[in-house]
Write a protein that holds these residues in place. Structure first.
Motif, PDB file in Angstrom:
ATOM      1  N   TYR A 206      -4.131 -14.833  48.716  1.00  0.00           N
ATOM      2  CA  TYR A 206      -5.076 -14.968  47.612  1.00  0.00           C
ATOM      3  C   TYR A 206      -5.608 -16.381  47.472  1.00  0.00           C
ATOM      4  CZ  TYR A 206      -6.726 -15.123  42.765  1.00  0.00           C
ATOM      5  OH  TYR A 206      -7.472 -15.324  41.636  1.00  0.00           O
ATOM      6  N   TRP A 207      -4.720 -17.377  47.393  1.00  0.00           N
ATOM      7  CA  TRP A 207      -5.168 -18.744  47.162  1.00  0.00           C
ATOM      8  C   TRP A 207      -5.860 -19.317  48.387  1.00  0.00           C
ATOM      9  CZ3 TRP A 207      -5.660 -20.242  42.434  1.00  0.00           C
ATOM     10  CH2 TRP A 207      -4.812 -19.730  41.452  1.00  0.00           C
ATOM     11  N   CYS A 208      -5.400 -18.969  49.585  1.00  0.00           N
ATOM     12  CA  CYS A 208      -6.085 -19.418  50.806  1.00  0.00           C
ATOM     13  C   CYS A 208      -7.495 -18.840  50.864  1.00  0.00           C
ATOM     14  CB  CYS A 208      -5.298 -18.983  52.046  1.00  0.00           C
ATOM     15  SG  CYS A 208      -3.729 -19.850  52.253  1.00  0.00           S
ATOM     16  N   ALA A 209      -7.629 -17.563  50.488  1.00  0.00           N
ATOM     17  CA  ALA A 209      -8.944 -16.919  50.508  1.00  0.00           C
ATOM     18  C   ALA A 209      -9.886 -17.578  49.517  1.00  0.00           C
ATOM     19  CB  ALA A 209      -8.792 -15.430  50.204  1.00  0.00           C
ATOM     20  N   ARG A 210      -9.397 -17.911  48.332  1.00  0.00           N
ATOM     21  CA  ARG A 210     -10.225 -18.593  47.326  1.00  0.00           C
ATOM     22  C   ARG A 210     -10.758 -19.913  47.869  1.00  0.00           C
ATOM     23  NH1 ARG A 210      -9.444 -18.011  41.358  1.00  0.00           N
ATOM     24  NH2 ARG A 210      -9.602 -20.279  41.375  1.00  0.00           N
ATOM     25  N   ALA A 211      -9.876 -20.681  48.492  1.00  0.00           N
ATOM     26  CA  ALA A 211     -10.293 -21.983  49.018  1.00  0.00           C
ATOM     27  C   ALA A 211     -11.309 -21.827  50.148  1.00  0.00           C
ATOM     28  CB  ALA A 211      -9.067 -22.759  49.514  1.00  0.00           C
ATOM     29  N   ALA A 212     -11.071 -20.844  51.025  1.00  0.00           N
ATOM     30  CA  ALA A 212     -11.981 -20.621  52.151  1.00  0.00           C
ATOM     31  C   ALA A 212     -13.354 -20.168  51.675  1.00  0.00           C
ATOM     32  CB  ALA A 212     -11.383 -19.589  53.102  1.00  0.00           C
ATOM     33  N   LEU A 213     -13.390 -19.293  50.687  1.00  0.00           N
ATOM     34  CA  LEU A 213     -14.667 -18.796  50.180  1.00  0.00           C
ATOM     35  C   LEU A 213     -15.443 -19.904  49.473  1.00  0.00           C
ATOM     36  CD1 LEU A 213     -13.633 -15.297  48.790  1.00  0.00           C
ATOM     37  CD2 LEU A 213     -14.842 -15.811  50.914  1.00  0.00           C
ATOM     38  N   LYS A 214     -14.727 -20.740  48.733  1.00  0.00           N
ATOM     39  CA  LYS A 214     -15.387 -21.845  48.038  1.00  0.00           C
ATOM     40  C   LYS A 214     -16.001 -22.811  49.041  1.00  0.00           C
ATOM     41  CE  LYS A 214     -14.583 -25.350  44.461  1.00  0.00           C
ATOM     42  NZ  LYS A 214     -13.577 -25.928  43.523  1.00  0.00           N
ATOM     43  N   ALA A 215     -15.260 -23.108  50.122  1.00  0.00           N
ATOM     44  CA  ALA A 215     -15.768 -24.031  51.132  1.00  0.00           C
ATOM     45  C   ALA A 215     -16.960 -23.439  51.885  1.00  0.00           C
ATOM     46  CB  ALA A 215     -14.648 -24.382  52.122  1.00  0.00           C
ATOM     47  N   SER A 216     -16.867 -22.166  52.259  1.00  0.00           N
ATOM     48  CA  SER A 216     -17.954 -21.536  53.005  1.00  0.00           C
ATOM     49  C   SER A 216     -19.210 -21.380  52.160  1.00  0.00           C
ATOM     50  CB  SER A 216     -17.513 -20.177  53.556  1.00  0.00           C
ATOM     51  OG  SER A 216     -17.161 -19.287  52.510  1.00  0.00           O
ATOM     52  N   ALA A 217     -19.037 -21.165  50.848  1.00  0.00           N
ATOM     53  CA  ALA A 217     -20.193 -21.028  49.965  1.00  0.00           C
ATOM     54  C   ALA A 217     -20.978 -22.329  49.885  1.00  0.00           C
ATOM     55  CB  ALA A 217     -19.737 -20.599  48.575  1.00  0.00           C
ATOM     56  N   GLN A 218     -20.273 -23.471  49.953  1.00  0.00           N
ATOM     57  CA  GLN A 218     -20.949 -24.765  49.885  1.00  0.00           C
ATOM     58  C   GLN A 218     -21.860 -24.994  51.076  1.00  0.00           C
ATOM     59  OE1 GLN A 218     -17.639 -27.468  49.479  1.00  0.00           O
ATOM     60  NE2 GLN A 218     -17.616 -27.330  47.248  1.00  0.00           N
ATOM     61  N   PHE A 219     -21.548 -24.352  52.218  1.00  0.00           N
ATOM     62  CA  PHE A 219     -22.358 -24.499  53.421  1.00  0.00           C
ATOM     63  C   PHE A 219     -23.298 -23.314  53.639  1.00  0.00           C
ATOM     64  CE2 PHE A 219     -18.654 -27.203  54.198  1.00  0.00           C
ATOM     65  CZ  PHE A 219     -19.269 -28.370  54.614  1.00  0.00           C
ATOM     66  N   GLY A 220     -23.407 -22.436  52.637  1.00  0.00           N
ATOM     67  CA  GLY A 220     -24.313 -21.304  52.751  1.00  0.00           C
ATOM     68  C   GLY A 220     -23.828 -20.212  53.670  1.00  0.00           C
ATOM     69  N   LEU A 221     -22.529 -20.209  53.994  1.00  0.00           N
ATOM     70  CA  LEU A 221     -21.981 -19.209  54.917  1.00  0.00           C
ATOM     71  C   LEU A 221     -21.462 -17.984  54.190  1.00  0.00           C
ATOM     72  CD1 LEU A 221     -19.985 -21.643  57.246  1.00  0.00           C
ATOM     73  CD2 LEU A 221     -22.292 -20.737  57.586  1.00  0.00           C
ATOM     74  N   PHE A 222     -21.448 -18.045  52.870  1.00  0.00           N
ATOM     75  CA  PHE A 222     -20.889 -16.957  52.076  1.00  0.00           C
ATOM     76  C   PHE A 222     -21.894 -16.567  51.001  1.00  0.00           C
ATOM     77  CE2 PHE A 222     -18.385 -15.773  48.242  1.00  0.00           C
ATOM     78  CZ  PHE A 222     -17.808 -14.607  48.728  1.00  0.00           C
ATOM     79  N   VAL A 223     -22.166 -15.266  50.881  1.00  0.00           N
ATOM     80  CA  VAL A 223     -23.046 -14.794  49.821  1.00  0.00           C
ATOM     81  C   VAL A 223     -22.209 -14.733  48.555  1.00  0.00           C
ATOM     82  CG1 VAL A 223     -24.623 -12.991  49.060  1.00  0.00           C
ATOM     83  CG2 VAL A 223     -24.344 -13.431  51.503  1.00  0.00           C
ATOM     84  N   GLY A 224     -22.291 -15.769  47.750  1.00  0.00           N
ATOM     85  CA  GLY A 224     -21.415 -15.879  46.599  1.00  0.00           C
ATOM     86  C   GLY A 224     -21.945 -15.156  45.385  1.00  0.00           C
ATOM     87  N   SER A 225     -21.058 -14.986  44.415  1.00  0.00           N
ATOM     88  CA  SER A 225     -21.450 -14.368  43.162  1.00  0.00           C
ATOM     89  C   SER A 225     -22.402 -15.269  42.390  1.00  0.00           C
ATOM     90  CB  SER A 225     -20.205 -14.068  42.330  1.00  0.00           C
ATOM     91  OG  SER A 225     -20.539 -13.564  41.071  1.00  0.00           O
ATOM     92  N   SER A 226     -22.152 -16.604  42.427  1.00  0.00           N
ATOM     93  CA  SER A 226     -22.979 -17.562  41.692  1.00  0.00           C
ATOM     94  C   SER A 226     -23.093 -18.842  42.497  1.00  0.00           C
ATOM     95  CB  SER A 226     -22.361 -17.893  40.334  1.00  0.00           C
ATOM     96  OG  SER A 226     -22.214 -16.748  39.542  1.00  0.00           O
ATOM     97  N   ASN A 227     -24.067 -19.672  42.144  1.00  0.00           N
ATOM     98  CA  ASN A 227     -24.130 -21.023  42.687  1.00  0.00           C
ATOM     99  C   ASN A 227     -24.139 -22.012  41.533  1.00  0.00           C
ATOM    100  OD1 ASN A 227     -26.908 -21.457  41.778  1.00  0.00           O
ATOM    101  ND2 ASN A 227     -27.496 -20.064  43.423  1.00  0.00           N
ATOM    102  N   ALA A 228     -23.965 -23.290  41.866  1.00  0.00           N
ATOM    103  CA  ALA A 228     -23.783 -24.316  40.832  1.00  0.00           C
ATOM    104  C   ALA A 228     -24.989 -24.415  39.912  1.00  0.00           C
ATOM    105  CB  ALA A 228     -23.497 -25.662  41.490  1.00  0.00           C
ATOM    106  N   THR A 229     -26.198 -24.304  40.461  1.00  0.00           N
ATOM    107  CA  THR A 229     -27.389 -24.450  39.621  1.00  0.00           C
ATOM    108  C   THR A 229     -27.530 -23.283  38.650  1.00  0.00           C
ATOM    109  OG1 THR A 229     -28.740 -23.421  41.357  1.00  0.00           O
ATOM    110  CG2 THR A 229     -28.640 -25.832  41.314  1.00  0.00           C
ATOM    111  N   GLU A 230     -27.182 -22.076  39.101  1.00  0.00           N
ATOM    112  CA  GLU A 230     -27.256 -20.921  38.201  1.00  0.00           C
ATOM    113  C   GLU A 230     -26.268 -21.067  37.059  1.00  0.00           C
ATOM    114  OE1 GLU A 230     -26.520 -16.075  38.112  1.00  0.00           O
ATOM    115  OE2 GLU A 230     -26.204 -17.194  39.966  1.00  0.00           O
TER     116      GLU A 230
END
Length: 399
Positions: A206-230
């Motif tokens: 769980y915690w490893c996945a959270r960290a990986a998703l957060k990192a990949s979202a910063q590089f546009g590799l993950f279709v995230g639920s939200s972004n910082a500007t939103e």
């Protein structure tokens, strides 16, 4: 309607229509946008929710007004909401937090008395769940459901509106038709993410996945639920997207399996309830083994430290909502018209509430480890303490 929309509407019976969208916040945006808004229209929201809810309200042209949650509970207080009603109040959004049904009798009467639309936020609700024998999502003018990664079932992202109001349905149909299909690239990313989620996600990661998703979202590799500007109030680029065909197909498949995990989930609720009660933990009102929860909430006095320890121990614990408008820092709440101190119960609850997982990949051994961890490391908070104010100006470190 598409086959998925038809099947979803069919859960509610004759006269209901369903409309699918890229995300649940897009579904809420469409609901609020559909009527002709009054000048300076206001929508009452619970002061214990995700920040995308007030943002969708704002993007649709209405002003969010925050009502506190009931003391010792997680859902909107009808009495607090009533004090906020003004001539320009257009609707009230009623959230069923963690899957716990809100007090729909009082809130429904309130909406009727003041001729407000009642919008059910069913983002945490497994479709088919009931309150006093009636389906959640069928009490108000409209309801919206979420199929994001952490929800009762997932299509990666996705949201659905259900309503039996024929006039509202006509307007929703026009709005949906005016929205665009998601780009192929985004849909392809979502498909890849879903496969990875399906094969790799489990409580020990769980915690490893959270960290990986957060990192990949910063590089546009993950279709995230939200972004910082939103999150800080800027309109997102995908606000006017329909649901993709991939999500539709996946949703139809998931809907056919909707009852498969109910026995497992209810067994976990019973295990957590019995085990924690044996150790003297104060349990929440409105929760028993028959309640179809998304997560099992408890309150702790050492939330930040406990989450840090759970990460090191590879124990899955949920931390939402970390602030009244999760995951926004308290210092940023003014960006979405929230005044600190206006919802003291919500603020205290956000600082003390964690939740235990109930999804199908939680084994009995996982549940036992979680309870052992809670009993050994957590400090309980008495429910009556929820009336205190929280002086912290920042969210917990793990957001």
């Amino acid at each position: 309607m598409t086959p998925y929309e038809t099947a979803f509407a069919g859960l509610f019976g004759a006269g209901y229509q369903a409309f699918s969208f890229w995300k649940a916040r897009v579904a809420l945006y469409a609901i609020i946008k559909a009527p002709d808004l009054k000048q300076d229209a206001e929508v009452i929201l619970p002061g214990y929710t995700c920040v995308v809810v007030p943002n969708a309200t704002r993007f649709a042209g209405a002003r969010p007004v925050y009502a506190d949650i009931a003391s010792g509970q997680y859902n909107l207080s009808a009495g607090t909401a009533e004090r906020l009603i003004r001539p320009q109040t257009q609707a009230v959004v009623v959230q069923h937090t963690y899957g716990i049904p809100a007090g729909l009798d009082a809130l429904g009467s309130l909406a009727d008395a003041h001729r407000m639309a009642l919008i059910e936020d069913c983002a945490h609700v497994l479709p088919g769940s009931r309150y006093q024998g009636k389906l959640l999502g069928s009490f108000g003018t409209a309801a919206f459901f979420s199929f994001q990664w952490s929800k009762p079932y997932t299509t990666g992202l996705g949201g659905m509106v259900v309503t039996r109001d024929a006039n509202l349905a006509r307007k929703l149909k026009d709005i949906q038709a005016s929205f665009r299909e998601p780009p192929v690239g985004k849909t392809t990313q979502l498909q890849i993410q879903y496969r990875l989620y399906h094969y790799l996600f489990k409580p020990s990661l769980y915690w490893c996945a959270r960290a990986a998703l957060k990192a990949s979202a910063q590089f546009g590799l993950f279709v995230g639920s939200s972004n910082a500007t939103e999150l800080t109030g800027q309109e997102p680029f995908d606000l006017r997207w329909r649901m993709s065909p991939f999500q539709q197909r996946l949703g139809l498949t998931q809907l056919k399996r909707i009852g498969n995990g109910a026995h497992h989930q209810q067994g976990l609720v019973k295990y957590y309830t019995d085990s924690l009660r044996q150790h003297g933990w104060p349990l929440e009102r409105g929760i028993d083994s028959t309640t179809r929860l998304l997560r099992f909430p408890i309150r702790v006095a050492n939330k930040v430290k406990l989450l840090e320890e759970s990460r090191r121990a590879n124990i899955e614990l949920g931390s939402w909502f970390e602030t009244p408008l999760h995951p926004l820092l308290l210092s940023q709440h003014s960006l979405v018209d929230y005044r600190l101190g206006s919802c003291p119960v919500a603020e205290f609850t956000a600082a003390t509430a964690i939740n235990l997982p109930l999804h199908n990949r939680v084994s009995q051994a996982d549940a036992e480890k979680i309870v052992e961890f809670i009993v050994a490391r957590a400090k309980p908070v008495a429910t009556r303490a929820s009336k205190r104010k929280v002086k912290s100006t920042r969210a917990p470190a793990l957001s």
